[in-house]
Design a protein around this motif. Structure first.
Motif, mmCIF file in Angstrom:
data_model
loop_
_atom_site.group_PDB
_atom_site.id
_atom_site.type_symbol
_atom_site.label_atom_id
_atom_site.label_comp_id
_atom_site.label_asym_id
_atom_site.label_seq_id
_atom_site.Cartn_x
_atom_site.Cartn_y
_atom_site.Cartn_z
ATOM 1 N N GLU A 69 23.385 94.622 64.497
ATOM 2 C CA GLU A 69 23.077 93.641 65.624
ATOM 3 C C GLU A 69 21.998 92.715 65.014
ATOM 4 O O GLU A 69 21.156 92.859 64.411
ATOM 5 N N ARG A 70 22.446 91.276 65.537
ATOM 6 C CA ARG A 70 21.677 90.259 64.987
ATOM 7 C C ARG A 70 20.944 89.440 66.099
ATOM 8 O O ARG A 70 20.424 88.439 65.709
ATOM 9 N N GLU A 71 21.494 89.542 67.313
ATOM 10 C CA GLU A 71 20.919 88.687 68.426
ATOM 11 C C GLU A 71 19.943 89.645 69.255
ATOM 12 O O GLU A 71 20.696 90.903 69.813
ATOM 13 N N PHE A 72 18.884 89.165 69.621
ATOM 14 C CA PHE A 72 18.082 89.980 70.466
ATOM 15 C C PHE A 72 17.332 89.205 71.555
ATOM 16 O O PHE A 72 16.594 88.020 71.320
ATOM 17 N N CYS A 73 17.746 89.290 72.944
ATOM 18 C CA CYS A 73 17.292 88.656 73.948
ATOM 19 C C CYS A 73 17.562 87.143 73.743
ATOM 20 O O CYS A 73 16.815 86.194 74.058
ATOM 21 N N GLY A 74 18.767 86.831 73.251
ATOM 22 C CA GLY A 74 19.213 85.555 73.121
ATOM 23 C C GLY A 74 18.798 84.741 71.657
ATOM 24 O O GLY A 74 19.079 83.666 71.484
ATOM 25 N N ILE A 75 17.917 85.540 71.054
ATOM 26 C CA ILE A 75 17.489 84.995 69.671
ATOM 27 C C ILE A 75 18.232 85.465 68.531
ATOM 28 O O ILE A 75 18.346 86.782 68.265
ATOM 29 N N GLN A 76 18.567 84.691 67.585
ATOM 30 C CA GLN A 76 19.266 85.124 66.449
ATOM 31 C C GLN A 76 18.585 85.610 65.063
ATOM 32 O O GLN A 76 17.422 84.642 65.006
ATOM 33 N N ILE A 77 18.665 86.791 64.665
ATOM 34 C CA ILE A 77 17.789 87.134 63.598
ATOM 35 C C ILE A 77 18.491 87.020 62.370
ATOM 36 O O ILE A 77 19.988 87.515 62.211
ATOM 37 N N ALA A 78 17.804 86.655 61.063
ATOM 38 C CA ALA A 78 18.614 86.529 60.029
ATOM 39 C C ALA A 78 18.946 87.938 59.274
ATOM 40 O O ALA A 78 18.269 88.993 59.632
ATOM 41 N N ASP A 79 19.966 87.834 58.384
ATOM 42 C CA ASP A 79 20.430 89.037 57.748
ATOM 43 C C ASP A 79 19.309 89.386 56.651
ATOM 44 O O ASP A 79 18.366 88.532 56.284
ATOM 45 N N GLY A 80 19.217 90.537 55.971
ATOM 46 C CA GLY A 80 18.469 90.845 54.967
ATOM 47 C C GLY A 80 17.380 91.415 55.182
ATOM 48 O O GLY A 80 16.411 91.616 54.363
ATOM 49 N N LEU A 81 16.630 91.448 56.570
ATOM 50 C CA LEU A 81 15.498 92.237 56.766
ATOM 51 C C LEU A 81 15.576 93.584 56.446
ATOM 52 O O LEU A 81 16.555 94.208 56.584
ATOM 53 N N GLU A 82 14.284 94.317 55.896
ATOM 54 C CA GLU A 82 14.057 95.562 55.884
ATOM 55 C C GLU A 82 13.019 95.950 56.918
ATOM 56 O O GLU A 82 12.492 95.475 57.442
ATOM 57 N N GLU A 99 8.744 92.538 81.888
ATOM 58 C CA GLU A 99 7.930 93.301 80.665
ATOM 59 C C GLU A 99 8.148 92.383 79.441
ATOM 60 O O GLU A 99 9.312 92.295 79.013
ATOM 61 N N ALA A 100 7.086 91.769 78.989
ATOM 62 C CA ALA A 100 7.313 90.702 77.852
ATOM 63 C C ALA A 100 6.659 91.553 76.591
ATOM 64 O O ALA A 100 5.519 91.965 76.470
ATOM 65 N N ILE A 101 7.738 91.693 75.582
ATOM 66 C CA ILE A 101 7.553 92.410 74.353
ATOM 67 C C ILE A 101 7.244 91.348 73.499
ATOM 68 O O ILE A 101 8.221 90.564 73.416
ATOM 69 N N CYS A 102 5.898 91.251 72.669
ATOM 70 C CA CYS A 102 5.944 90.498 71.627
ATOM 71 C C CYS A 102 5.893 91.231 70.124
ATOM 72 O O CYS A 102 5.388 92.255 70.034
ATOM 73 N N ARG A 103 6.911 90.794 69.233
ATOM 74 C CA ARG A 103 7.168 91.504 68.088
ATOM 75 C C ARG A 103 6.660 90.751 66.933
ATOM 76 O O ARG A 103 7.335 89.591 66.715
ATOM 77 N N GLN A 104 5.873 91.308 66.029
ATOM 78 C CA GLN A 104 5.473 90.760 64.671
ATOM 79 C C GLN A 104 6.153 91.396 63.704
ATOM 80 O O GLN A 104 6.328 90.993 62.499
ATOM 81 N N TYR A 105 6.726 92.561 63.609
ATOM 82 C CA TYR A 105 7.346 93.243 62.813
ATOM 83 C C TYR A 105 8.456 93.878 63.198
ATOM 84 O O TYR A 105 8.809 94.189 64.385
ATOM 85 N N ILE A 106 9.589 94.022 62.332
ATOM 86 C CA ILE A 106 10.860 94.636 62.886
ATOM 87 C C ILE A 106 10.801 96.147 62.773
ATOM 88 O O ILE A 106 10.569 96.680 61.640
ATOM 89 N N THR A 107 10.690 96.813 63.631
ATOM 90 C CA THR A 107 10.722 98.311 63.636
ATOM 91 C C THR A 107 11.042 99.040 64.973
ATOM 92 O O THR A 107 11.658 98.135 65.841
ATOM 93 N N GLY A 108 10.951 100.363 65.174
ATOM 94 C CA GLY A 108 11.300 100.894 66.229
ATOM 95 C C GLY A 108 12.696 100.649 66.850
ATOM 96 O O GLY A 108 13.664 100.739 66.060
#
Length: 367
Positions: free
Chosen positions: A147-160, A128-137
């Protein structure tokens, strides 16, 4: 005729000729046709599939599921008026657009009725492939906990919360329980990384390694097609789920296709553009119904905690929701369907009788 009569809540009892058990999911039921009927329809209708391809009738319902439960309303309202027709109309629109823009075909061969698809049997890719354009849910809830790693992808700090991400993220999970894959727990819907897929591509039902690149390209291109079209309607395409499979065409060529449904309020989050620019999130998808449920019951943990599934099932079974709640959901689905397709959604007074009549008279599938 009451409102409840217009809702197709039970869709696994149609007298469609089949020699296999009817498979019923949360929303759709699948009737596998006999070999003789499949071969006859392929020949009569000229479908671009192998002459011996198995075909099925897929009938959508108006049932509404959330938190892995089916919900119902007062006055015998066992679904959401217009929901099934809206979902099919939206999916049909996007699948057609994908085909016209040269992305890929879908599993749908024919649309006899707004509630019905004739589909070809596909060998599903078990992702099941989820594509995300916004950080929510759920992603935001994990991010807020550090948490800063999602499915092996590192996400930057400071997001709202509800912020647009720097780039479109693909966060895949397993479809069903897959065993024997190193580092991937044998449970349904567990997050996986791109490396997991590349290193074990046959276990996920990919034919060849190159198809992983194609699957990612179809994900991104499909997302962009829908996102661009919704932006023109001042709607924000937030995130969505895609599913893929393999079929063989009439020339014997295997091809990767889109399957299940795409860009619907059930499989996606959609926000109102004008409200979002004003800093307010107004859900134009099933997420609004989920939020309502979380606020409706005194202990929302029952809905979020997988260890409390028994209590959750009892909650859905024993609580009839106010009719107004389901009618709000109905308006959301019908409005977005009419926006997307540019056409009014025709609601049937008796969908089951119509389906039976069409499948008998035009397809010879009912004795």
């Amino acid at each position: 005729m009451s409102l409840a009569d217009t809702v197709l809540a039970v869709n696994d009892d149609l007298p469609i000729r089949t020699d296999k058990p009817v498979h019923s999911g949360k929303v759709r039921s699948v009737y596998w046709l006999t070999e003789a009927d499949s071969a006859r329809l392929i020949k009569e209708k000229g479908y671009d599939v192998a002459a011996d391809a198995p075909l099925a009738i897929m009938v959508i319902s108006d049932r509404i599921s959330a938190f892995d439960c089916i919900w119902h309303g007062e006055q015998g309202l066992n679904g959401v008026p217009g929901k099934g027709a809206a979902l099919n109309a939206i999916s049909n629109h996007w699948f057609k657009l994908f085909r016209e823009q040269g992305l890929a075909d879908s599993h749908i061969l024919d649309i006899p009725h707004p509630f019905v698809w004739i589909v070809q049997k596909a060998r599903p890719v078990m992702i099941e492939a989820i594509c995300r354009q916004y950080i929510t849910g759920s992603m935001w809830r994990s991010y807020a906990k550090g948490e800063r790693e999602f499915c092996g992808i590192q996400i930057a700090d400071g997001l709202e919360k509800d912020q647009k991400l720097p780039e479109l993220l693909i966060t895949p999970s397993t479809k069903g329980v897959l065993t024997g894959i190193p580092g991937v727990p044998a449970v349904d819907d567990v997050n996986i990384t791109r490396s997991d897929i590349v290193n074990n591509y046959p276990a996920f039902n990919f034919t060849k390694l190159d198809d992983i690149d194609r699957y990612e390209r179809l994900l991104k291109e499909g997302f962009d097609v829908i996102s661009t079209a919704l932006a023109e309607l001042d709607q924000v395409f937030v995130d969505t789920k895609f599913e893929f499979g393999y079929v063989t065409d009439s020339q014997g060529q295997e091809k990767l296709i889109y399957m299940d449904e795409v860009g619907t309020p059930d499989s996606s989050r959609i926000w109102d553009g004008a409200q979002y620019r004003d800093g307010v999130v107004v859900e134009k998808s099933k997420e609004g119904f989920r939020q309502m449920l979380l606020n409706h019951f005194p202990d929302p943990d029952i809905l979020l905690n997988k260890d409390r599934m028994e209590e959750r099932s009892a909650l859905a079974r024993d609580n009839a929701l106010p009719e107004s709640v389901l009618m709000d959901v109905s308006k959301t689905y019908i409005d977005i369907a009419e926006k997307v397709t540019g056409e009014p959604l025709t609601l049937s007074a008796n969908p089951k009788a119509e389906i039976i009549d069409i499948l008998r008279s035009q397809y010879g599938l009912i004795d």
